[in-house]
Design a protein around this motif. Structure first.
Motif, PDB file in Angstrom:
ATOM      1  N   TRP A  10       0.834  -1.191   0.000  1.00  0.00           N
ATOM      2  CA  TRP A  10       0.000   0.000   0.000  1.00  0.00           C
ATOM      3  C   TRP A  10       0.870   1.243   0.000  1.00  0.00           C
ATOM      4  N   VAL A  13      -0.295   8.862  -0.086  1.00  0.00           N
ATOM      5  CA  VAL A  13      -0.392   9.855  -1.148  1.00  0.00           C
ATOM      6  C   VAL A  13       0.970  10.324  -1.640  1.00  0.00           C
ATOM      7  N   ALA A  16       2.533   7.639  -3.742  1.00  0.00           N
ATOM      8  CA  ALA A  16       1.843   7.503  -5.028  1.00  0.00           C
ATOM      9  C   ALA A  16       2.203   8.662  -5.948  1.00  0.00           C
ATOM     10  N   ALA A  31      -8.012  11.426  -6.598  1.00  0.00           N
ATOM     11  CA  ALA A  31      -8.571  10.449  -5.654  1.00  0.00           C
ATOM     12  C   ALA A  31      -9.946  10.901  -5.169  1.00  0.00           C
ATOM     13  N   THR A  38      -8.375   4.217  -5.494  1.00  0.00           N
ATOM     14  CA  THR A  38      -7.834   4.400  -4.151  1.00  0.00           C
ATOM     15  C   THR A  38      -8.786   3.830  -3.105  1.00  0.00           C
ATOM     16  N   LYS A  40      -9.922   4.661   1.015  1.00  0.00           N
ATOM     17  CA  LYS A  40      -9.771   5.597   2.125  1.00  0.00           C
ATOM     18  C   LYS A  40      -9.822   4.813   3.432  1.00  0.00           C
ATOM     19  N   TRP A  45      -5.787   8.450   2.379  1.00  0.00           N
ATOM     20  CA  TRP A  45      -5.969   7.751   1.125  1.00  0.00           C
ATOM     21  C   TRP A  45      -4.844   6.725   1.006  1.00  0.00           C
ATOM     22  N   ARG A  46      -5.193   5.517   0.589  1.00  0.00           N
ATOM     23  CA  ARG A  46      -4.207   4.453   0.385  1.00  0.00           C
ATOM     24  C   ARG A  46      -4.384   3.910  -1.025  1.00  0.00           C
ATOM     25  N   PHE A  47      -3.262   3.577  -1.631  1.00  0.00           N
ATOM     26  CA  PHE A  47      -3.264   3.091  -2.998  1.00  0.00           C
ATOM     27  C   PHE A  47      -2.626   1.718  -3.042  1.00  0.00           C
TER      28      PHE A  47
END
Length: 68
Positions: A10, A13, A16, A31, A38, A40, A45-47
């Motif tokens: 993961w 922000v 990313a 996002a 993404t 939340k 926020w996690r990608f």
């Protein structure tokens, strides 16, 4: 037989943004608008590290810029 769990990397922000070579504010905006895949978690926020690759390769960024 043990089942091996797949580990997901993961990104936050800033990671990313660095990975995509974009500004943090651009990543936040995409996002928030639901244009960048993404998840939340609380207020963050996690990608999934694989999703920005797929998104970039799909050409969605280029189609967004053409609309401007």
């Amino acid at each position: 037989m043990k089942e091996r769990l797949m580990e997901t990397k993961w990104l936050i922000v800033i990671e990313a943004a660095q990975y995509l070579k974009m500004g943090r504010s651009t990543v936040y905006k995409l996002a928030q608008e639901g244009k960048l895949p993404t998840h939340k978690v609380g207020r963050q926020w996690r990608f999934d590290a694989k999703e920005p690759d797929k998104w970039l390769k799909s050409g969605k960024l280029a189609s967004l810029e053409e609309r401007r």
